[in-house]
Design a protein around this motif. Structure first.
Motif, PDB file in Angstrom:
ATOM      1  N   ILE A 101       0.817  -1.221   0.000  1.00 35.94           N
ATOM      2  CA  ILE A 101       0.000   0.000   0.000  1.00 35.94           C
ATOM      3  C   ILE A 101       0.850   1.272   0.000  1.00 35.94           C
ATOM      4  O   ILE A 101       0.406   2.322  -0.479  1.00 35.94           O
ATOM      5  CB  ILE A 101      -0.971   0.001   1.200  1.00 35.94           C
ATOM      6  CG1 ILE A 101      -2.061   1.072   1.008  1.00 35.94           C
ATOM      7  CG2 ILE A 101      -0.219   0.211   2.512  1.00 35.94           C
ATOM      8  CD1 ILE A 101      -3.165   0.999   2.029  1.00 35.94           C
ATOM      9  N   ALA A 102       2.079   1.215   0.509  1.00 33.04           N
ATOM     10  CA  ALA A 102       2.915   2.421   0.566  1.00 33.04           C
ATOM     11  C   ALA A 102       3.125   3.014  -0.826  1.00 33.04           C
ATOM     12  O   ALA A 102       3.090   4.228  -1.011  1.00 33.04           O
ATOM     13  CB  ALA A 102       4.262   2.110   1.216  1.00 33.04           C
ATOM     14  N   GLY A 103       3.332   2.140  -1.817  1.00 33.63           N
ATOM     15  CA  GLY A 103       3.542   2.613  -3.179  1.00 33.63           C
ATOM     16  C   GLY A 103       2.295   3.222  -3.791  1.00 33.63           C
ATOM     17  O   GLY A 103       2.390   4.073  -4.683  1.00 33.63           O
ATOM     18  N   ARG A 104       1.117   2.800  -3.315  1.00 35.63           N
ATOM     19  CA  ARG A 104      -0.128   3.366  -3.832  1.00 35.63           C
ATOM     20  C   ARG A 104      -0.429   4.706  -3.165  1.00 35.63           C
ATOM     21  O   ARG A 104      -0.993   5.601  -3.784  1.00 35.63           O
ATOM     22  CB  ARG A 104      -1.286   2.382  -3.630  1.00 35.63           C
ATOM     23  CG  ARG A 104      -1.056   1.033  -4.322  1.00 35.63           C
ATOM     24  CD  ARG A 104      -2.333   0.263  -4.520  1.00 35.63           C
ATOM     25  NE  ARG A 104      -3.017  -0.073  -3.295  1.00 35.63           N
ATOM     26  CZ  ARG A 104      -2.727  -1.127  -2.522  1.00 35.63           C
ATOM     27  NH1 ARG A 104      -1.713  -1.928  -2.858  1.00 35.63           N
ATOM     28  NH2 ARG A 104      -3.410  -1.394  -1.429  1.00 35.63           N
ATOM     29  N   ILE A 105      -0.059   4.825  -1.892  1.00 35.04           N
ATOM     30  CA  ILE A 105      -0.272   6.095  -1.191  1.00 35.04           C
ATOM     31  C   ILE A 105       0.705   7.158  -1.691  1.00 35.04           C
ATOM     32  O   ILE A 105       0.338   8.308  -1.911  1.00 35.04           O
ATOM     33  CB  ILE A 105      -0.112   5.897   0.327  1.00 35.04           C
ATOM     34  CG1 ILE A 105      -1.238   5.016   0.872  1.00 35.04           C
ATOM     35  CG2 ILE A 105      -0.099   7.237   1.060  1.00 35.04           C
ATOM     36  CD1 ILE A 105      -1.100   4.677   2.337  1.00 35.04           C
ATOM     37  N   TRP A 106       1.970   6.740  -1.885  1.00 33.55           N
ATOM     38  CA  TRP A 106       3.005   7.680  -2.338  1.00 33.55           C
ATOM     39  C   TRP A 106       3.643   7.122  -3.614  1.00 33.55           C
ATOM     40  O   TRP A 106       4.677   6.432  -3.559  1.00 33.55           O
ATOM     41  CB  TRP A 106       4.074   7.858  -1.259  1.00 33.55           C
ATOM     42  CG  TRP A 106       3.550   8.397   0.031  1.00 33.55           C
ATOM     43  CD1 TRP A 106       3.108   9.652   0.282  1.00 33.55           C
ATOM     44  CD2 TRP A 106       3.420   7.682   1.273  1.00 33.55           C
ATOM     45  NE1 TRP A 106       2.706   9.778   1.575  1.00 33.55           N
ATOM     46  CE2 TRP A 106       2.891   8.581   2.227  1.00 33.55           C
ATOM     47  CE3 TRP A 106       3.718   6.367   1.688  1.00 33.55           C
ATOM     48  CZ2 TRP A 106       2.632   8.213   3.540  1.00 33.55           C
ATOM     49  CZ3 TRP A 106       3.464   6.008   2.986  1.00 33.55           C
ATOM     50  CH2 TRP A 106       2.925   6.922   3.897  1.00 33.55           C
ATOM     51  N   PRO A 107       3.064   7.347  -4.766  1.00 35.36           N
ATOM     52  CA  PRO A 107       3.553   6.767  -6.028  1.00 35.36           C
ATOM     53  C   PRO A 107       5.013   7.113  -6.344  1.00 35.36           C
ATOM     54  O   PRO A 107       5.674   6.375  -7.080  1.00 35.36           O
ATOM     55  CB  PRO A 107       2.612   7.369  -7.083  1.00 35.36           C
ATOM     56  CG  PRO A 107       1.370   7.720  -6.328  1.00 35.36           C
ATOM     57  CD  PRO A 107       1.840   8.151  -4.987  1.00 35.36           C
ATOM     58  N   LYS A 108       5.511   8.213  -5.808  1.00 38.32           N
ATOM     59  CA  LYS A 108       6.894   8.616  -6.089  1.00 38.32           C
ATOM     60  C   LYS A 108       7.890   8.117  -5.037  1.00 38.32           C
ATOM     61  O   LYS A 108       9.074   8.461  -5.084  1.00 38.32           O
ATOM     62  CB  LYS A 108       6.986  10.137  -6.188  1.00 38.32           C
ATOM     63  CG  LYS A 108       6.209  10.723  -7.369  1.00 38.32           C
ATOM     64  CD  LYS A 108       6.374  12.232  -7.443  1.00 38.32           C
ATOM     65  CE  LYS A 108       5.599  12.802  -8.632  1.00 38.32           C
ATOM     66  NZ  LYS A 108       5.752  14.284  -8.734  1.00 38.32           N
ATOM     67  N   LEU A 109       7.416   7.300  -4.111  1.00 43.49           N
ATOM     68  CA  LEU A 109       8.303   6.762  -3.076  1.00 43.49           C
ATOM     69  C   LEU A 109       9.320   5.815  -3.709  1.00 43.49           C
ATOM     70  O   LEU A 109       8.947   4.807  -4.303  1.00 43.49           O
ATOM     71  CB  LEU A 109       7.475   6.021  -2.021  1.00 43.49           C
ATOM     72  CG  LEU A 109       8.238   5.403  -0.847  1.00 43.49           C
ATOM     73  CD1 LEU A 109       8.981   6.478  -0.052  1.00 43.49           C
ATOM     74  CD2 LEU A 109       7.281   4.637   0.065  1.00 43.49           C
ATOM     75  N   GLU A 110      10.599   6.135  -3.594  1.00 38.07           N
ATOM     76  CA  GLU A 110      11.658   5.374  -4.259  1.00 38.07           C
ATOM     77  C   GLU A 110      12.448   4.496  -3.303  1.00 38.07           C
ATOM     78  O   GLU A 110      12.956   3.454  -3.706  1.00 38.07           O
ATOM     79  CB  GLU A 110      12.621   6.318  -4.979  1.00 38.07           C
ATOM     80  CG  GLU A 110      11.982   7.091  -6.122  1.00 38.07           C
ATOM     81  CD  GLU A 110      12.993   7.969  -6.827  1.00 38.07           C
ATOM     82  OE1 GLU A 110      14.162   8.008  -6.391  1.00 38.07           O
ATOM     83  OE2 GLU A 110      12.612   8.620  -7.825  1.00 38.07           O
ATOM     84  N   ARG A 111      12.574   4.909  -2.063  1.00 42.59           N
ATOM     85  CA  ARG A 111      13.381   4.140  -1.120  1.00 42.59           C
ATOM     86  C   ARG A 111      12.970   4.479   0.305  1.00 42.59           C
ATOM     87  O   ARG A 111      12.400   5.539   0.559  1.00 42.59           O
ATOM     88  CB  ARG A 111      14.871   4.423  -1.317  1.00 42.59           C
ATOM     89  CG  ARG A 111      15.297   5.841  -1.022  1.00 42.59           C
ATOM     90  CD  ARG A 111      16.757   6.078  -1.350  1.00 42.59           C
ATOM     91  NE  ARG A 111      17.003   5.925  -2.766  1.00 42.59           N
ATOM     92  CZ  ARG A 111      16.869   6.908  -3.658  1.00 42.59           C
ATOM     93  NH1 ARG A 111      16.468   8.098  -3.255  1.00 42.59           N
ATOM     94  NH2 ARG A 111      17.123   6.709  -4.917  1.00 42.59           N
ATOM     95  N   ILE A 112      13.296   3.556   1.212  1.00 46.94           N
ATOM     96  CA  ILE A 112      13.033   3.761   2.634  1.00 46.94           C
ATOM     97  C   ILE A 112      14.365   3.654   3.349  1.00 46.94           C
ATOM     98  O   ILE A 112      15.089   2.661   3.182  1.00 46.94           O
ATOM     99  CB  ILE A 112      12.048   2.715   3.176  1.00 46.94           C
ATOM    100  CG1 ILE A 112      10.689   2.900   2.488  1.00 46.94           C
ATOM    101  CG2 ILE A 112      11.904   2.818   4.682  1.00 46.94           C
ATOM    102  CD1 ILE A 112       9.769   1.728   2.632  1.00 46.94           C
ATOM    103  N   ILE A 113      14.716   4.662   4.116  1.00 48.19           N
ATOM    104  CA  ILE A 113      15.992   4.681   4.825  1.00 48.19           C
ATOM    105  C   ILE A 113      15.709   4.597   6.321  1.00 48.19           C
ATOM    106  O   ILE A 113      15.092   5.493   6.903  1.00 48.19           O
ATOM    107  CB  ILE A 113      16.792   5.958   4.495  1.00 48.19           C
ATOM    108  CG1 ILE A 113      17.029   6.052   2.980  1.00 48.19           C
ATOM    109  CG2 ILE A 113      18.127   5.969   5.251  1.00 48.19           C
ATOM    110  CD1 ILE A 113      17.716   7.319   2.542  1.00 48.19           C
TER     111      ILE A 113
END
Length: 295
Positions: A26-38
């Motif tokens: 769901i994270a990718g659907r909420i934030w379509p431009k999310l590229e990485r998690i640090i």
């Protein structure tokens, strides 16, 4: 907050996503431009990284740095969870596990495949500070060791035939989950030396009353799985120095509650509070005072 303004259009977008009924990826659907998690996600934090992947899917998780309060020790390589030794702000020595500190080695004399605890001398003047961390050398890059964080010495259980690590116990709980469907959400454990037995306290991701208490069959299964994973535990069981372990389920978010209790007492950042694993560690003994333990 009076400084926040409502965004009806965004609210409609989120409502539509949540109505799909699936939180997987769901994270990718909420934030379509999310590229990485640090974020920190190895060692004792591995269980949280694994849980988060359900929501983040294939979005890369970058641990970025391996550091203590005293010094920056390593930077992550292209392989997730592996770090290359940093020489920018500290001199790090490696002590072979089980050896005395006068055997401490410089980085160039470490051996691939071996585990070491660390001594840190920082540029800030901290002289040869002993860390509780254990690392395992995985190779070398530009003449500097590449290693993984294997947990903390105080979280290991000495069976007399070697150490059982928190990572091995977590892997055993994952193996049990494959057979029971009860996915581990958190865990801790205690070696009762008077009874020569290990008790594993596990939270599950579900809140059903059917999870409590753990059955003798579940304890037996976990005992078998841990024996397959940990040579030290298997040897202790074979020689009779350890009895069959006991599995006990605890209330969901017991670990989270205890973290918040410690944070309030110490008045510190949540980042400074590490998960409780080995309850025999004096710093973790208060975990047993929680009234939520049922099993």
């Amino acid at each position: 907050d009076k400084n926040l303004n409502a965004d009806p259009e965004r609210a409609d977008e989120l409502e539509a996503i949540f109505k799909e009924g699936s939180f997987e990826g769901i994270a990718g659907r909420i934030w379509p431009k999310l590229e990485r998690i640090i974020a920190a996600g190895t060692g004792a934090f591995s269980i949280y990284t694994d849980q988060m992947r359900h929501y983040t899917g294939d979005i890369p998780h970058i641990n970025a740095l391996y550091a203590s309060s005293e010094a920056l020790i390593g930077t992550e390589t292209d392989t997730e969870g592996q770090y290359q030794l940093s020489t920018r702000n500290a001199f790090v020595e490696f002590v072979p596990l089980g050896a005395s500190f006068d055997t401490a080695l410089p980085a160039g004399e470490t051996e691939e495949g071996r585990e070491y605890s660390l001594l840190v001398t920082s540029y800030a003047g901290l002289y040869r500070y002993k860390l509780d961390d254990v690392v395992k050398i995985r190779g070398f890059k530009d003449d500097l060791p590449v290693f993984t964080f294997e947990g903390r010495l105080s979280d290991r259980i000495n069976t007399g035939y070697g150490d059982v690590t928190d990572g091995e116990i977590y892997r055993a709980l994952c193996g049990l989950s494959e057979k029971t469907g009860k996915r581990p959400a958190d865990y801790a454990y205690l070696l009762n030396e008077d009874e020569n037995s290990l008790t594993v306290y596990a939270e599950t991701s579900g809140e059903s009353e059917d999870n409590y208490p753990a059955t003798p069959e579940e304890s037996g299964l976990l005992d078998e799985i841990l024996s397959d994973i940990s040579e030290a535990y298997a040897k202790a069981r074979e020689k009779g120095t350890l009895k069959e372990l006991t599995l006990s389920y605890v209330e969901p978010e017991s670990q989270l509650l205890y973290r918040d209790m410690r944070r309030l007492r110490k008045h510190c950042s949540p980042d400074q509070i590490k998960p409780v694993r080995n309850i025999a560690n004096p710093a973790a003994s208060g975990y047993m005072k929680l009234k939520s333990i049922r099993g």
